[in-house]
Design an enzyme around this catalytic site. Structure first.
Site, mmCIF file in Angstrom:
data_model
loop_
_atom_site.group_PDB
_atom_site.id
_atom_site.type_symbol
_atom_site.label_atom_id
_atom_site.label_comp_id
_atom_site.label_asym_id
_atom_site.label_seq_id
_atom_site.Cartn_x
_atom_site.Cartn_y
_atom_site.Cartn_z
ATOM 1 N N LYS A 1 0.855 -1.193 0.000
ATOM 2 C CA LYS A 1 0.000 0.000 0.000
ATOM 3 C C LYS A 1 0.890 1.242 0.000
ATOM 4 O O LYS A 1 1.742 1.423 0.873
ATOM 5 C CB LYS A 1 -0.899 -0.042 1.241
ATOM 6 C CG LYS A 1 -2.182 0.748 1.126
ATOM 7 C CD LYS A 1 -3.056 0.424 2.324
ATOM 8 C CE LYS A 1 -4.325 1.224 2.343
ATOM 9 N NZ LYS A 1 -5.036 1.055 3.627
HETATM 10 O O1 G3P Z 1 -7.745 2.093 5.497
HETATM 11 C C1 G3P Z 1 -8.040 3.317 4.950
HETATM 12 C C2 G3P Z 1 -9.391 3.868 5.311
HETATM 13 O O2 G3P Z 1 -10.353 2.881 5.192
HETATM 14 C C3 G3P Z 1 -9.428 4.616 6.608
HETATM 15 O O3 G3P Z 1 -10.723 4.870 7.037
HETATM 16 O O4 G3P Z 1 -12.264 5.518 8.843
HETATM 17 O O5 G3P Z 1 -9.832 6.149 9.019
HETATM 18 O O6 G3P Z 1 -11.320 7.281 7.386
HETATM 19 P P1 G3P Z 1 -11.045 6.016 8.135
#
Ligand code: G3P
Length: 217
Positions: free
Chosen positions: A87
């Site tokens: 990633k």
């Molecule tokens: O893994 C990346 C993404 O899904 C993060 O989500 O909830 O931290 O905005 P969030």
């Protein structure tokens, strides 16, 4: 549509895996830190454990931000298991790193996508997945679902193989709307996946079936 779970929590990963619908796992430095994973060995071991639980794409994010460091780190992550997807953040050096891994046949997921232009660049560089962050756009009053639609149109126009992995999912409605638009994959916390199960008429109907079944025995 592929279902990934967005966590580094092993119990939640096992629970999702037991459902039988899981296609992989995505993590990020924040999710790893939340589980108290720190230090290179611990990080590599944690990814190894996840790969042993789930037979699918496991996104492991690089911590560095320069081209040289990202390719070194990504090569180390990719060596853990064939299912590791490196990633890479959406930055200029990240584009170069995506191209490097693409040429090497190592799968990549370009993260922190907030515009169609960023997704287009990542696809051009050979990313296997792009991760547009729906919830974080919604958080600033920008419709994240519009971004998924824009990327879908662009990728279809040019038949890019890059898959749209909708990230930052906050609710079952995000998942349903992604499915309607044609996102290739979603990555979600376990609770949003489990909330897809719920409907009061199902509960009511099952209660009736159970009550009537007792009359039959
Ligand atoms: O893994 C990346 C993404 O899904 C993060 O989500 O909830 O931290 O905005 P969030």
């Amino acid at each position: 549509m592929k279902f990934f779970i967005d966590t580094a929590n092993l119990e939640q990963i096992k629970e999702a895996q037991d459902l039988g619908i899981l296609d992989g796992v995505t993590t990020n430095p924040s999710l790893m830190a939340k589980e108290g994973i720190s230090g290179k060995e611990a990080v590599l071991n944690h990814y190894k454990t996840i790969c042993e639980i789930v037979d699918g794409d496991i996104s492991a994010e690089v911590l560095s931000t320069t081209y040289e460091e990202m390719i070194k780190e990504g090569d180390e992550l990719a060596a853990i298991h064939p299912n590791i997807v490196v990633k890479i953040p959406m930055i200029k050096d990240g584009i170069k790193a995506l191209k490097y891994f693409s040429m090497k046949g190592i799968k990549t997921n370009c993260t922190l996508i907030f515009s169609a232009g960023q997704a287009l660049l990542a696809a051009k560089a050979g990313a296997n997945y792009v991760s547009p962050f729906l919830g974080r756009l919604d958080d600033i009053s920008v419709d994240g679902m519009n971004l998924i639609e824009e990327i879908r149109i662009i990728f279809d126009n040019y038949m890019f193989d890059t898959e749209i992995l909708a990230a930052s999912i906050r609710s079952p409605m995000h998942i349903i709307n992604c499915a309607k638009i044609g996102a290739d994959a979603i990555t979600s916390p376990l609770d949003s996946i489990l909330n897809l199960l719920n409907h009061p008429l199902t509960d009511k109907g099952l209660a009736q079936f159970v009550a009537d079944a007792k009359k039959m025995s």
